[in-house]
Structures are given as structure tokens and as C-alpha cells.
Design a protein around this motif. Structure first.
Motif, mmCIF file in Angstrom:
data_model
loop_
_atom_site.group_PDB
_atom_site.id
_atom_site.type_symbol
_atom_site.label_atom_id
_atom_site.label_comp_id
_atom_site.label_asym_id
_atom_site.label_seq_id
_atom_site.Cartn_x
_atom_site.Cartn_y
_atom_site.Cartn_z
ATOM 1 N N VAL A 102 38.332 68.388 29.282
ATOM 2 C CA VAL A 102 39.612 68.342 28.572
ATOM 3 C C VAL A 102 40.756 68.196 29.572
ATOM 4 N N GLN A 103 40.693 68.972 30.648
ATOM 5 C CA GLN A 103 41.742 68.917 31.664
ATOM 6 C C GLN A 103 41.839 67.510 32.265
ATOM 7 N N ALA A 104 40.711 66.900 32.580
ATOM 8 C CA ALA A 104 40.715 65.548 33.150
ATOM 9 C C ALA A 104 41.278 64.542 32.150
ATOM 10 N N ALA A 105 40.897 64.671 30.883
ATOM 11 C CA ALA A 105 41.401 63.750 29.860
ATOM 12 C C ALA A 105 42.912 63.911 29.696
ATOM 13 N N ARG A 106 43.388 65.133 29.698
ATOM 14 C CA ARG A 106 44.830 65.371 29.564
ATOM 15 C C ARG A 106 45.577 64.865 30.795
ATOM 16 N N THR A 107 44.997 65.057 31.957
ATOM 17 C CA THR A 107 45.642 64.585 33.186
ATOM 18 C C THR A 107 45.759 63.060 33.164
ATOM 19 N N ARG A 108 44.704 62.382 32.724
ATOM 20 C CA ARG A 108 44.771 60.914 32.601
ATOM 21 C C ARG A 108 45.836 60.494 31.593
ATOM 22 N N LEU A 109 45.889 61.191 30.467
ATOM 23 C CA LEU A 109 46.876 60.875 29.435
ATOM 24 C C LEU A 109 48.290 61.009 29.982
ATOM 25 N N TYR A 110 48.578 62.128 30.643
ATOM 26 C CA TYR A 110 49.916 62.313 31.216
ATOM 27 C C TYR A 110 50.172 61.315 32.341
#
Length: 152
Positions: free
Chosen positions: A111-119
Motif C-alpha cells: 500500500v505504501q509503495a502504491a501511494r508513493t507512486r500515486l503521489y
């Protein structure tokens, strides 16, 4: 207070309300499964446990500014899903401490990696300085919220 001060505070209030609304809408609309492997409560609990180490429910509730019964329900769901474990509290034999499992940490990291990519995508055209300023100001805002909500 001056009109300028009131106007600025009004803008902050509106922007924070919009941030919460758009953030939730973005989370729901994001099509990747990585964003959905944990609900928001589970993600926050696992992030905190990863950062702070094993905690008892009372410490976790205090840190997250939640009622102990709420955290107990959330922790029970995490335990049922195999994302946390409970062990006897070494400082209080009557209690337990909560620790993330490797499965919990893997989901949290996804989840953290996906959110980091999104931001990263959303803020890609921002300068490094602007991104750092935003991170610092959001950190200050969150700390002010924590300080405001602490029991006095």
C-alpha cells in the motif's frame, strides 16, 4: 483578528476539508489492487507498529487518538486476518503487546509503495523544494492536530 488573518484561516479550513474529500475519492477511484489490500485503519496501525515497534492497545489508542475499544476491534480484525500477533506484555503480565506479522508488513509495504507512486505521479511537476515544503508543512499540521487532541 484581522480580516486577512480570518481570510487565511478560512482558506486553510476549506483546503483541509477538500484535501480529506479528494484524498478519499482518489483512494476509492484508484484502480490498482495494491491500494485495496488494507483498509485505512489497518494501514495506519501497521505503519505505526512498523515505526514504533510492538505496542499495547492502550499505547496504540493514545498514539492514534482513538478509543481503546475501537482499537481493540481493529486489532482483532487484523489478528483474524493474520496481519498482527499478540504476545504477553513483558512489563505487565496481564496485558498483551501487538506486533505486525511478515504478511502484515508486506501488505502495508504494498500500500505504501502504491501511494508513493500515486503521489509521485501527482506531484511530478512540482520542484523538489516544493515537495519537501509540503511534506514539512503536513508534518507540522499533523503534529498540531495531535497536540490539540491530547488530553490535558
Amino acid at each position: 483578528m484581522s480580516d486577512d488573518h480570518e481570510s487565511t484561516l478560512g482558506r486553510i479550513e476549506t483546503e483541509v476539508a477538500l484535501l480529506m474529500r479528494f484524498g478519499e475519492a482518489t483512494r476509492r477511484a484508484t484502480g490498482t489492487a495494491e491500494h485495496r489490500v488494507l483498509d485505512r485503519a489497518a494501514y495506519v496501525i501497521l505503519r505505526h507498529l512498523d515505526d514504533a515497534g510492538p505496542q499495547n492497545v492502550s499505547a496504540l489508542a493514545a498514539r492514534l487518538n482513538l478509543d481503546g475499544s475501537t482499537v481493540t476491534r481493529q486489532v482483532s480484525a487484523l489478528q483474524r486476518d493474520g496481519l498482527i500477533t499478540r504476545a504477553p506484555d513483558p512489563t505487565d503480565g496481564r496485558g498483551t503487546v501487538i506486533s505486525p506479522t511478515s504478511a502484515g508488513l508486506q501488505r502495508m509495504a504494498a500500500v505504501q509503495a502504491a501511494r508513493t507512486r500515486l503521489y509521485g505521479d501527482m506531484l511530478g511537476d512540482w520542484s523538489a523544494e516544493d515537495r519537501a515544503t509540503l511534506a514539512a508543512l503536513l508534518g507540522r499540521l499533523n503534529q498540531a492536530l495531535v497536540n490539540r487532541n491530547r488530553p490535558r
